[in-house]
Enzyme design. Structure first.
Site: not given
Lengths: 279, 406
Positions: A50, A61
């Site tokens: 990723e 996040d």
């Protein structure tokens, strides 16, 4: 049409083990170091990469990935450079699937059609775009699928049985089950609940179900990998990089080596996940 | 950008997907998607429920002090020597700004949804204070996210929030302003999905927030329209409001949108000027992009990274704007123009001297436009300026700009 992701998942299924999916931030701490990290991942046992696309405002996040994105941006990373990184990686590795992960705005500004063409040409296999739920599929998901790029959707604990079919409708490659409600880098959820959630999703789809958010150690990878088709590790890798970058950007060790050590351990976890009951 | 065709009415948006033309939408993480769908369901029920309306009406009257006055600003009018200037006195509301209108509406929604915990973002602290106020009144714990820079420049409001029982978290990412506070509030929400109501303070964010905040703020324009008809026997020639996220502005504008003879002007924060990056004029100098759940005009670089911007006014210090404003800009119904920090400061001092009213620095941007434009208009013309809040919170900032210690 099969992609590298489909082929890799089929191969691992035949081997009887889950995939290790590793996230890192493109351009963290700088382009060259980051490319070295990317190249080190498959060698250390990562099955799918990723590739994080930095964004100034990563709303889902935690502090570690926020900081990684800012380090990358500060050192001049752009979406164009993140695509180039994939291209540079592909020179030596045409097998390991690459999934780009991030937020929509940089792609929107780059231009959806231009982005998909360049992503395809750079050897990108899939996309995870955090702020594009199925309600916004016309924006990028449908064009991506048409371009032959997997659009990998996040399913979460708030995605109930009634909503799951909508989430799975245009999903391909694999389903990414977010093990908890929260931001990246939080503590791992109760693994028995995760097990039940994976079973619930599998009752709706034949796609592989991979689990992420909160997996940091080989032991956790092993226990999640006992029932999931893949284990995603992100924050732990980003932290391994941050730990060897000094305050003035002076590195105390080689970040690619630090990542390789961590990923080698994690890969032992997934490779032993199905050998014995995880405990 | 091609100008979209003018619709039959400017008051019918958003559509079912939450879009105003290309703007708006629901650009959120999957974790939040079921929550905003649930909010939409409850909002659709509440807005058609007479009991909900009656409870809000009662609180607006007896708790917030509505209707707010439409005041003929004779001192400023005489000083400028042109159009008659009226102030819509949102500064006289309980908590000192228009923010209470939205907070009362949303706290009733939170109660209706059975939520147990309130979170909010705030820039100038006006929304944080209004959120902490309604949370105290209805017995909810309240958590406010505020940029570290704003915590510093809006100390009186931080203390007010704490007195009201709210927990204030200073957010130091980015420039430590409203954008960063909103990111952190979203992170809280995505973590505490079960029991938390996110009380967004402006007409932005994912659908249905832009619509519901507008509906709760439209009381400003509905009253102003009726009051000017009573006081002057006709509609105004121009209405003006400052636009950060744009909730006071959309509240004033929306009821006038189909009155095509009324010129509507939104004032963006011009900061130090539009040549550089030290401003927050997203519609004058930005381009459409996706942030905080919606597509709208944003200050951003060529790579789609969001810029921090700058304004002397914490409430306008946001690199985006509510999506309905972006649509009103592109359709041409509303003009959006920048006012510089210095011009706002001058208007702040002028209003204090000739009207005996200390306006919020946000509202001073709108007044600064009147200072520029009123003298060019006839004495028989009428202008309404939204005095969205009072300026007590800004005296430290203004003193500093004037080189004084207080």
């Amino acid at each position: 049409m099969t992609t590298r992701i489909d082929r890799r998942m089929a191969k691992l299924k035949a081997e009887g083990r889950p995939a290790l999916i590793t996230y890192f931030m493109g351009g963290d701490p700088d382009y060259d170091t980051s490319l070295d990290i990317m190249k080190a991942l498959p060698k250390a046992g990562s099955d799918i990469i990723e590739l994080g696309m930095p964004f100034s405002d990563p709303m889902a996040d935690g502090p570690a990935i926020q900081a990684a994105g800012l380090r990358a941006l500060k050192n001049g990373q752009t979406l164009a450079k993140t695509l180039k990184m994939a291209q540079d990686f592909r020179v030596h590795d045409d097998e390991t699937p690459i999934v780009m992960m991030g937020y929509y705005n940089p792609i929107y500004i780059y231009g959806v059609d231009r982005f998909l063409a360049d992503a395809k040409a750079s050897g990108i296999d899939g996309l995870i775009v955090v702020d594009l739920p199925p309600e916004m599929d016309e924006e990028l998901c449908i064009p991506a699928v048409k371009a032959g790029i997997n659009f990998i959707r996040l399913a979460t604990p708030t995605t109930d049985d009634q909503r799951l079919p909508k989430v799975l409708e245009n999903t391909s490659g694999f389903v990414y089950y977010v093990s908890m409600t929260g931001i990246t880098g939080s503590a791992l959820a109760d693994t028995t609940k995760v097990d039940a959630a994976v079973k619930r999703i599998k009752s709706h789809t034949d796609l592989p179900v991979c689990v992420g958010f909160g997996v940091k150690t080989a032991e956790q990878a092993r226990s999640i990998g006992a029932y999931a088709d893949g284990v995603v590790v992100g924050t732990a890798i980003v932290n391994a990089i941050a730990n060897v970058i000094g305050p003035q950007g002076r590195m105390t060790a080689n970040p690619a080596d630090a990542v390789a050590t961590l990923v080698t351990g994690l890969s032992q976890g997934v490779r032993t996940a199905r050998l014995a009951p995880a405990q | 950008m091609n100008k979209p065709l003018a619709p039959n009415s400017f008051r019918t948006g958003p559509d079912e997907q939450g879009m105003f033309g290309i703007f708006g939408g629901r650009f959120v993480a999957e974790t939040l998607m079921p929550l905003i769908l649930d909010l939409q369901k409850h909002w659709d029920e509440a807005k058609n429920d007479p009991a909900f309306k009656a409870e809000l009406q009662n609180l607006s009257t007896h708790y917030a002090g509505r209707p707010s006055k439409l005041y003929f600003a004779e001192g400023l009018t005489n000083h400028l020597g042109g159009a008659k200037i009226y102030f819509k006195r949102e500064d006289l509301n309980h908590t000192g700004s228009h923010k209470i209108n939205n907070c009362l509406g949303q706290i009733l929604l939170a109660k209706r949804m059975g939520k147990k915990r309130i979170i909010a973002e705030t820039g100038a602290g006006q929304h944080g204070v209004a959120s902490a106020t309604v949370a105290a009144r209805f017995g909810f714990p309240c958590f406010v996210y505020m940029g570290a820079t704003d915590v510093e420049r809006q100390k009186p409001n931080v203390f007010r929030m704490k007195l009201l029982g709210a927990e204030v978290t200073a957010v130091s990412s980015g420039h430590g302003t409203l954008k960063d506070a909103m990111n952190e509030a979203l992170r809280d929400w995505v973590t505490n999905v079960e029991d938390t109501y996110y009380l967004i303070g402006t007409a932005a964010g994912p659908h249905p927030y832009p619509e519901l905040v507008r509906e709760f703020q439209s009381v400003i324009g509905i009253e102003a329209r009726q009051q000017i008809l009573e006081q002057e026997g006709r509609l105004p020639d121009v209405i003006v409001a400052a636009v950060g996220g744009g909730s006071n502005a959309i509240g004033l504008f929306h009821p006038f949108l189909d009155d095509t003879d009324v010129k509507i002007v939104g004032i963006e924060a011009g900061g130090h000027g539009l040549d550089g990056i030290e401003h927050c004029a997203s519609m004058s100098a930005g381009k459409p992009g996706v942030l905080h759940g919606n597509r709208t005009y944003l200050l951003q670089n060529a790579d789609g990274q969001i810029m921090d911007g700058h304004s002397i006014s914490a409430g306008l210090d946001y690199p985006g704007v509510g999506p309905e404003h972006s649509w009103l800009r592109d359709t041409g119904r509303v003009d959006y123009v920048p006012i510089l920090d210095d011009e706002a400061l001058d208007a702040f001092q002028l209003t204090t001297k000739v009207e005996g009213i200390i306006p919020a620095l946000e509202s001073a941007h709108a007044i600064a436009h009147a200072v520029k434009v009123a003298p060019t208009m006839g004495k028989d013309q009428i202008m309404i300026v939204n005095l969205s809040g009072r300026g007590d919170k800004d005296v430290h900032t203004v003193a500093k700009m004037m080189g004084m210690e207080i």
